[in-house]
Write a protein that holds these residues in place. Structure first.
Motif, PDB file in Angstrom:
ATOM      1  N   PHE A 178     -10.116  11.205 -25.250  1.00 11.71           N
ATOM      2  CA  PHE A 178      -9.600  11.135 -23.882  1.00 11.71           C
ATOM      3  C   PHE A 178      -8.786  12.376 -23.564  1.00 11.71           C
ATOM      4  CE2 PHE A 178      -6.545  10.009 -20.639  1.00 11.71           C
ATOM      5  CZ  PHE A 178      -7.301   9.272 -19.726  1.00 11.71           C
ATOM      6  N   GLU A 179      -9.105  13.017 -22.449  1.00  9.17           N
ATOM      7  CA  GLU A 179      -8.384  14.230 -22.049  1.00  9.17           C
ATOM      8  C   GLU A 179      -7.092  13.852 -21.345  1.00  9.17           C
ATOM      9  OE1 GLU A 179      -9.521  18.646 -20.424  1.00  9.17           O
ATOM     10  OE2 GLU A 179     -11.001  17.058 -20.516  1.00  9.17           O
ATOM     11  N   THR A 201      -6.707  10.563 -28.370  1.00  8.16           N
ATOM     12  CA  THR A 201      -6.581  11.916 -27.836  1.00  8.16           C
ATOM     13  C   THR A 201      -6.194  12.832 -28.983  1.00  8.16           C
ATOM     14  OG1 THR A 201      -5.933  11.191 -25.623  1.00  8.16           O
ATOM     15  CG2 THR A 201      -5.280  13.409 -26.273  1.00  8.16           C
ATOM     16  N   LYS A 202      -7.032  13.838 -29.287  1.00  6.60           N
ATOM     17  CA  LYS A 202      -6.730  14.749 -30.383  1.00  6.60           C
ATOM     18  C   LYS A 202      -7.160  16.166 -30.007  1.00  6.60           C
ATOM     19  CE  LYS A 202     -11.055  13.530 -32.769  1.00  6.60           C
ATOM     20  NZ  LYS A 202     -11.669  13.085 -34.033  1.00  6.60           N
ATOM     21  N   TYR A 203      -6.287  17.116 -30.305  1.00  2.00           N
ATOM     22  CA  TYR A 203      -6.608  18.504 -29.987  1.00  2.00           C
ATOM     23  C   TYR A 203      -7.445  19.146 -31.080  1.00  2.00           C
ATOM     24  CZ  TYR A 203      -3.682  21.026 -33.348  1.00  2.00           C
ATOM     25  OH  TYR A 203      -3.167  21.566 -34.499  1.00  2.00           O
ATOM     26  N   SER A 204      -7.447  18.557 -32.285  1.00  7.81           N
ATOM     27  CA  SER A 204      -8.147  19.152 -33.419  1.00  7.81           C
ATOM     28  C   SER A 204      -8.584  18.058 -34.381  1.00  7.81           C
ATOM     29  CB  SER A 204      -7.240  20.143 -34.153  1.00  7.81           C
ATOM     30  OG  SER A 204      -7.823  20.595 -35.362  1.00  7.81           O
ATOM     31  N   ASN A 205      -9.676  18.311 -35.103  1.00  9.02           N
ATOM     32  CA  ASN A 205     -10.118  17.393 -36.157  1.00  9.02           C
ATOM     33  C   ASN A 205      -9.357  17.608 -37.450  1.00  9.02           C
ATOM     34  OD1 ASN A 205     -12.263  15.889 -34.846  1.00  9.02           O
ATOM     35  ND2 ASN A 205     -13.387  17.816 -34.772  1.00  9.02           N
ATOM     36  N   GLY A 239       0.040  14.178 -24.786  1.00 12.31           N
ATOM     37  CA  GLY A 239       0.234  12.742 -24.683  1.00 12.31           C
ATOM     38  C   GLY A 239      -0.837  12.177 -23.779  1.00 12.31           C
ATOM     39  N   PHE A 240      -0.723  10.918 -23.393  1.00 22.72           N
ATOM     40  CA  PHE A 240      -1.647  10.371 -22.400  1.00 22.72           C
ATOM     41  C   PHE A 240      -1.567  11.220 -21.135  1.00 22.72           C
ATOM     42  CE2 PHE A 240      -2.671   7.458 -18.910  1.00 22.72           C
ATOM     43  CZ  PHE A 240      -3.931   7.034 -19.304  1.00 22.72           C
ATOM     44  N   PHE A 241      -0.360  11.613 -20.745  1.00 22.07           N
ATOM     45  CA  PHE A 241      -0.142  12.660 -19.746  1.00 22.07           C
ATOM     46  C   PHE A 241       0.262  13.928 -20.487  1.00 22.07           C
ATOM     47  CE2 PHE A 241       0.681   8.735 -17.489  1.00 22.07           C
ATOM     48  CZ  PHE A 241       0.121   8.930 -16.238  1.00 22.07           C
ATOM     49  N   PHE A 293       1.283   0.525 -23.261  1.00 21.42           N
ATOM     50  CA  PHE A 293       0.327   1.349 -24.001  1.00 21.42           C
ATOM     51  C   PHE A 293       0.008   0.610 -25.298  1.00 21.42           C
ATOM     52  CE2 PHE A 293       2.133   4.183 -20.971  1.00 21.42           C
ATOM     53  CZ  PHE A 293       1.098   5.049 -20.648  1.00 21.42           C
ATOM     54  N   ASP A 294      -1.277   0.319 -25.486  1.00 23.44           N
ATOM     55  CA  ASP A 294      -1.736  -0.569 -26.545  1.00 23.44           C
ATOM     56  C   ASP A 294      -2.833   0.140 -27.346  1.00 23.44           C
ATOM     57  OD1 ASP A 294      -2.706  -2.646 -28.096  1.00 23.44           O
ATOM     58  OD2 ASP A 294      -3.029  -4.026 -26.432  1.00 23.44           O
ATOM     59  N   ASN A 295      -2.583   0.362 -28.655  1.00 21.38           N
ATOM     60  CA  ASN A 295      -3.544   1.039 -29.530  1.00 21.38           C
ATOM     61  C   ASN A 295      -3.913   2.423 -28.979  1.00 21.38           C
ATOM     62  OD1 ASN A 295      -5.191   1.281 -31.828  1.00 21.38           O
ATOM     63  ND2 ASN A 295      -6.984   0.577 -30.701  1.00 21.38           N
ATOM     64  N   VAL A 296      -2.893   3.211 -28.737  1.00 22.40           N
ATOM     65  CA  VAL A 296      -3.065   4.584 -28.254  1.00 22.40           C
ATOM     66  C   VAL A 296      -2.710   5.542 -29.387  1.00 22.40           C
ATOM     67  CG1 VAL A 296      -2.234   6.323 -26.623  1.00 22.40           C
ATOM     68  CG2 VAL A 296      -2.613   3.964 -25.864  1.00 22.40           C
ATOM     69  N   SER A 297      -3.600   6.493 -29.664  1.00 22.03           N
ATOM     70  CA  SER A 297      -3.415   7.452 -30.750  1.00 22.03           C
ATOM     71  C   SER A 297      -3.446   8.868 -30.183  1.00 22.03           C
ATOM     72  CB  SER A 297      -4.508   7.282 -31.808  1.00 22.03           C
ATOM     73  OG  SER A 297      -4.372   8.250 -32.832  1.00 22.03           O
ATOM     74  N   ILE A 298      -2.355   9.622 -30.401  1.00 22.18           N
ATOM     75  CA  ILE A 298      -2.236  10.981 -29.877  1.00 22.18           C
ATOM     76  C   ILE A 298      -2.028  11.952 -31.033  1.00 22.18           C
ATOM     77  CG2 ILE A 298      -0.974  12.522 -28.339  1.00 22.18           C
ATOM     78  CD1 ILE A 298      -2.257  10.216 -26.823  1.00 22.18           C
TER      79      ILE A 298
END
Length: 455
Positions: free
Chosen positions: A163-164, A197-201, A228-230, A244-249
């Motif tokens: 998610f962007e 949401t991840k910027y890198s693997n 973040g989400f934002f 926010f439920d099960n959100v991974s940043i």
């Protein structure tokens, strides 16, 4: 031109009973209509024929004012009042050419009778019902990022692999300028769920990014800064009444589950236990911080986080990080290794503890964090109990200016304590927004409750 927001907290609370008042019959409630029982919202993208609101009015209504744009007198035929329900013909929200007179945001409705009664109405750009509706906010440019949105249900983002973040930081190449999220995002008590949401693997190395293998195409999001989400909530931005439920940043630096950088208002937000955040950075200084709600609250006069609850404890920073740039890669053996924290580096933060920049709520507060709660846990590798946030102290980073930031009644409590009503009452959590029950974590009520009218 954007109409300034007028927030609900400044408006009168209404008693929802009928006084038998009646008015012009040009607009009348009908069987099956939606009736808002407290505060209404109107979807400007799909304008209903009527707006119906339970409200107590004494005496004959002589005039209605909606925002600063719409005036209806008793002879307009555009409203009626019967059985304690005010009904407004929404054609009054348009000019003679059919153009809307009301812009997105919180607007007052003033009812002039024996006394003046004022309530608030949230005029929204769109009711968000799907993950694709969220994505469209970014795609709509500056106007969309200044709009007002409300959730129509829980939003499941599991269909989006990565998610962007919503909103943008300013970019050096001018792709984005002043396109932070500067609208209203109201959850109406619903949840944002299953976001990755991840910027890198490989957050332990910048090699993937150095080689141009970005996870996002947008220039503002490529390198994972302020994540973040934002990405950024601007000075006019408001995020409220949402879980926010099960959100991974996963971000490079300045990371929060709700927002990387907040210059606006985050209020009545719940971050659940199953949320996670990870930060990797080659910077070892105070600014690069991680929080369960926001990475950083800016020094803007509008920047505040209040009446929020962070239950997340899976908050981590990559300890050893390999940085790459042209000089490092070609001249210094393929990168420079930085140790973010090894138990000896760091400083005493504003709480008087050895810092490693992991905080339950906000990584660094230049602005204001007030009356928030977090779940008590120990951070690694210090092993010290987490604090909700830290403020800025000049001795840690002189170039960021003098001491600043305010933490007021932001407390870390045990699970047992957080499953009682007492701490929320002591921290002035609004019981019209929060469900407080003994033995469970709090949840949200519908902020804009409604019923279906039966004739």
């Amino acid at each position: 031109m954007r109409i300034p927001f007028l927030f609900l907290s400044a408006l009168a609370t209404l008693s929802l009973v009928s006084c038998g008042n009646s008015g012009p019959k040009g607009a009348a409630i009908r069987d099956g209509d939606v009736v808002f029982t407290k505060t209404p919202y109107v979807d400007l993208s799909a304008l209903p024929e009527r707006l119906n609101l339970e409200v107590e009015v004494t005496g004959k209504i002589t005039r209605l004012q909606v925002g600063t744009q719409v005036l209806l007198n008793e002879n307009s035929g555009k409203y009626s009042y019967a059985k304690g329900i005010l009904t407004i013909d929404t054609s009054a929200f348009k000019d003679k050419d059919g153009e809307l007179l009301i812009g997105p945001g919180d607007q007052p409705i003033r009812i002039y009778a024996d006394t003046t009664v004022t309530t608030s109405c949230l005029f929204v750009s769109k009711v968000i019902k799907t993950a694709e509706d969220l994505v469209a906010i970014n795609q709509g440019g500056s106007a969309a990022l200044q709009g007002a949105y409300i959730l129509g249900n829980d939003i499941d983002c599991s269909s989006i692999a990565n998610f962007e973040p919503l909103g943008y930081s300013d970019t050096d190449d001018g792709t984005h300028y002043n396109e932070q999220f500067n609208g209203i995002f109201d959850g109406n008590g619903y949840s944002i769920k299953n976001v990755t949401t991840k910027y890198s693997n490989n957050p332990a190395s910048y090699k993937e990014i150095f080689d141009g293998n970005y996870q996002f195409e947008d220039e503002a999001h490529k390198t994972g800064n302020k994540f973040g989400f934002f990405q950024e909530i601007g000075g006019a931005g408001v995020v409220r009444n949402v879980a926010f439920d099960n959100v991974s940043i996963t971000g490079r630096t300045i990371v929060g589950i709700v927002a990387g950088l907040n210059s606006g208002r985050i209020e009545n937000v719940l971050v659940k236990e199953n949320c996670r955040a990870l930060m990797s950075t080659h910077f070892y200084d105070e600014t690069c911080a991680l929080g369960g709600i926001a990475g950083v609250i800016s020094s803007s006069d509008t920047a505040i986080v209040e009446h929020c609850l962070s239950l997340a404890t899976d908050l981590n920073i990559v300890e050893t990080y390999v940085d790459y740039d042209e000089e490092a890669y070609y001249e210094e053996d393929h990168g420079i290794t930085h140790t973010f924290y090894n138990g000896e580096l760091g400083w005493d933060d504003s709480n008087g503890k050895r810092a490693n920049n992991i905080y339950s709520g906000v990584g660094l507060t230049y602005g204001v964090a007030s009356e928030n709660l977090g779940k008590l846990f120990n951070v690694t590798p210090t092993g010290l109990p987490a604090d909700f946030s830290q403020t800025h102290i000049e001795a840690n980073k002189e170039k960021d200016g003098p001491d600043c930031g305010m933490l007021t009644d932001c407390d870390m409590l045990s699970v047992t304590e957080l499953k009682t009503a007492a701490p929320y009452e002591a921290h002035n959590f609004d019981t019209s927004v929060w469900n407080l029950k003994e033995g469970v974590f709090p949840s949200f009520k519908a902020v804009y409750p409604s019923r279906i009218y039966k004739a």
